[in-house]
Design an enzyme around this catalytic site. Structure first.
Site, short mmCIF file in Angstrom:
data_model
loop_
_atom_site.label_atom_id
_atom_site.label_comp_id
_atom_site.label_asym_id
_atom_site.label_seq_id
_atom_site.Cartn_x
_atom_site.Cartn_y
_atom_site.Cartn_z
N GLU A 47 -51.67 -4.28 -12.88
CA GLU A 47 -51.03 -3.02 -12.50
C GLU A 47 -50.96 -3.05 -10.98
O GLU A 47 -51.93 -2.71 -10.29
CB GLU A 47 -51.83 -1.81 -12.96
CG GLU A 47 -51.09 -0.51 -12.68
CD GLU A 47 -51.91 0.63 -12.10
OE1 GLU A 47 -51.43 1.76 -12.10
OE2 GLU A 47 -53.03 0.41 -11.60
N ASP A 65 -56.55 -2.71 -13.45
CA ASP A 65 -56.20 -1.44 -12.80
C ASP A 65 -56.13 -1.62 -11.28
O ASP A 65 -57.00 -2.27 -10.69
CB ASP A 65 -57.31 -0.43 -13.15
CG ASP A 65 -56.98 0.99 -12.72
OD1 ASP A 65 -56.01 1.54 -13.23
OD2 ASP A 65 -57.72 1.54 -11.88
#
Ligand code: GLC
Length: 600
Positions: free
Chosen positions: A311, A223
């Site tokens: 990401e 993330d």
């Protein structure tokens, strides 16, 4: 008898992720296994046969860890525990074993940029004095120009804004009741940023990796992989604090329960420049690559088949490629393609740039059209301008043309599944599920909606619980518990009924059957490992995108007139709504349609 000599001269087989189709499960909204209105790990287990039949190779689960759910689980309070909302560690192990038995790899989310404010470390930091070891795990600073000890630091240390709206700094009250230091949170107030200069933070995250690797996971989705490291001195920055190009909103946050006043009393939001490159002082800093080299070694300790996918909202493609150099991560989400919209020229440029950048570092490309942070592509492509990238859609906004959006979404999916590399499918897109575009403000949960005082509608519309059975309460979200279950945590729109899985299963021409057929075709022809070349008929200026992948010719028509099927080819698969039986005689590709063509 001696063994025949082993031929080791051939190329070693490509790692599994090189061409994997990865299905993103957003656990809250995938399947509710106990009837409490919230999806969970048992629900995932119940639907694994569905995923195996769909034909995906792997699943990625968004966070299911212990969390106060201030950002739907992207605020982790304990990286080694399953939140009771989703089940137990035993449920996780059972799910993992079942998935593996069905040949599905399992990727879990890792959230290293920030913890929850309810993480034990942050609680310890609050209870400890400035300058302490406990504070150093986070980004605590005195107020701007504060005279030490004077308590006059009532201005934040710098001008950074939260990606979710409002300031990126919150001032704490010290244990003795005096106004205290400020802490950085690039996202919600309840998501304090970790200090990645701190060796204890580094070691803890290595240990978290090992914890899940030891349990047998096949990889991690990292993330905010472009975050974590901040420029020394934390200099002011005038750019827009957004993940991607979009509306820039600087306002004091509203709290849940405040009257939203969405869109009514706000000045017109303006387009912000993409903040990603040249890098802001908080994204895409050189130091992040040291972290990924370090983690690469941790994964290597488990053999050669564990992976990480970044990401990272960075551009251009060459910048993104740096995250997937041979000694860093294995994949990065290619958001450039997602942002290209339904536009042959932009898609074509993005495909060229993406393939070239990935090839320059020897990594597989990835193709993504939807996820839990973006408006579903079946809805985006139904807007007047199918290249726009709204941050949520509210009832007062332009409403999409659902049929047009679905046709284009199916066509775009066939493009992405035929490109070499790995593809990501967001739960529900295989049902052609639209965004919920009329969610009432009272139902909204995304912190971005509150922190921007409704100027950003937020991401709830793409996170609505899946419809499994049209005639069941909650569209069967709770499976066998549906008759007695609590309502799903976000209300589902009526438009979900016809999209329910049971309405599409076995129905030729349905989106579900299209995905099944496309995934089988892709696997059979090994398109993910194939060789790409633009075709003679490629004419993006007239809306036609055409390429070869091995023997297969893919032709997508984004234009205004139908395009001929080239001589010598016939349609093997079409994104149109007609049943498969009608493909054989097709000599024209209608607008907003993609076909896979095989040589006669
Ligand atoms: C990532 C996640 C998003 C989350 C944010 C903060 O962008 O995909 O859902 O809100 O990080 O963790």
């Amino acid at each position: 008898m001696s063994n025949p000599p082993v031929d080791s001269s051939g190329p070693s087989p490509a790692p599994w992720w090189s061409d994997a189709v990865v299905y993103q499960i957003y656990p809250r909204s995938f399947a509710d296994g106990n009837g409490d209105g919230m999806g969970d790990l048992r629900g995932v287990v119940e639907r694994l046969p569905y995923l195996a039949e769909l034909g995906v190779d792997a699943i990625w689960l968004s966070p299911f860890y212990k969390s106060p759910q201030a950002d739907a689980g992207y605020d982790v309070a304990d990286y080694r525990q399953v939140d009771p909302l989703f089940g137990t560690l035993e449920d996780f192990d059972a799910m993992l074993a079942d998935a593996h038995q069905r040949g599905l790899k399992v990727i879990v989310d890792l959230v290293p940029n920030h913890t929850s404010d309810e993480h034990i470390w942050f609680q310890e930091a609050l209870a400890s004095p400035p300058g302490s070891r406990e504070r150093d795990r986070y980004m605590f600073r005195p107020g701007k120009d504060e005279v030490p000890g004077s308590g006059d630091g009532n201005r934040p240390p710098n001008n950074w804004k939260s990606i979710f709206g409002g300031p990126a700094w919150t001032r704490i009250t010290e244990a003795d009741g005096s106004p205290g230091e400020w802490y950085l949170h690039l996202f919600d107030t309840k998501q304090p940023d970790l200090n990645w200069e701190n060796p204890e933070v580094q070691e803890e995250m290595r240990s978290v990796l090992r914890f899940w690797l030891d349990r047998g996971v096949d990889g991690f989705r990292v993330d905010v992989a472009h975050g974590m490291v901040k420029e020394a001195g934390l200099p002011d920055w005038e750019g827009a604090a957004a993940m991607v190009e979009g509306t820039e909103v600087h306002r004091e946050p509203m709290q849940p329960g405040d009257a939203p006043g969405a869109h009514t009393d706000l000045e017109e939001p303006h387009r912000a420049v993409s903040p990603t490159y040249p890098p802001s002082p908080f994204f895409d800093q050189e130091g992040v690559h040291d972290i990924y080299r370090d983690w690469h070694r941790v994964l290597e300790g488990y053999g050669s088949d564990r992976m990480m996918v970044a990401e990272a909202w960075v551009e251009p493609a060459e910048r993104l490629a740096r995250y997937v150099r041979q000694d860093e991560m294995q994949q990065a989400f290619n958001f450039d393609f997602l942002l290209a919209g339904w536009d042959a020229e932009r898609m074509s440029e993005s495909i060229d740039a993406s393939l070239a950048a990935a090839a320059s570092v020897g990594a597989p490309c990835t193709w993504v059209l939807s996820n839990h942070d973006t408006v579903r592509h079946s809805t985006r492509f139904g807007l007047k301008d199918p290249t726009t990238f709204p941050k949520g859609i509210a009832a007062t906004d332009e409403q999409p043309d659902a049929a047009l959006g679905l046709a284009r979404a199916r066509a775009a999916t066939l493009i992405s599944l035929a490109l070499p590399g790995s593809a990501y499918v967001y739960q529900g897109e295989e049902l052609g599920l639209p965004e919920h575009t009329t969610l009432p403000a009272e139902a909204r949960q995304d912190p971005t909606f509150f922190r921007t005082r409704g100027a950003e509608t937020g991401r709830d519309g793409c996170r609505v619980p899946l419809p499994w059975a049209a005639d069941q309460p909650g569209y069967g979200f709770a499976g066998s518990h549906s008759l007695t279950a609590a309502p799903p945590w976000l209300p589902q729109p009526e438009s979900f009924g016809p999209h329910a899985a049971d309405q599409q299963d076995g129905v030729s021409g349905s989106t579900l059957e299209l995905y099944r057929a496309a995934l089988a075709f892709r696997a059979g022809r090994r398109l993910g490992l194939g060789t790409f070349a633009w075709a003679d008929s490629h004419a993006p200026e007239s809306g036609v995108l055409a390429f070869h992948n091995g023997d297969v010719l893919v032709l997508a028509n984004t234009g205004f007139a139908s395009a001929p099927v080239p001589e010598g080819y016939s349609v093997a698969l079409s994104s149109g709504l007609e049943p498969a039986a009608d493909w054989s005689g097709m000599r024209e590709v209608p607008v907003d349609c993609t076909v896979y063509l095989a040589k006669n």
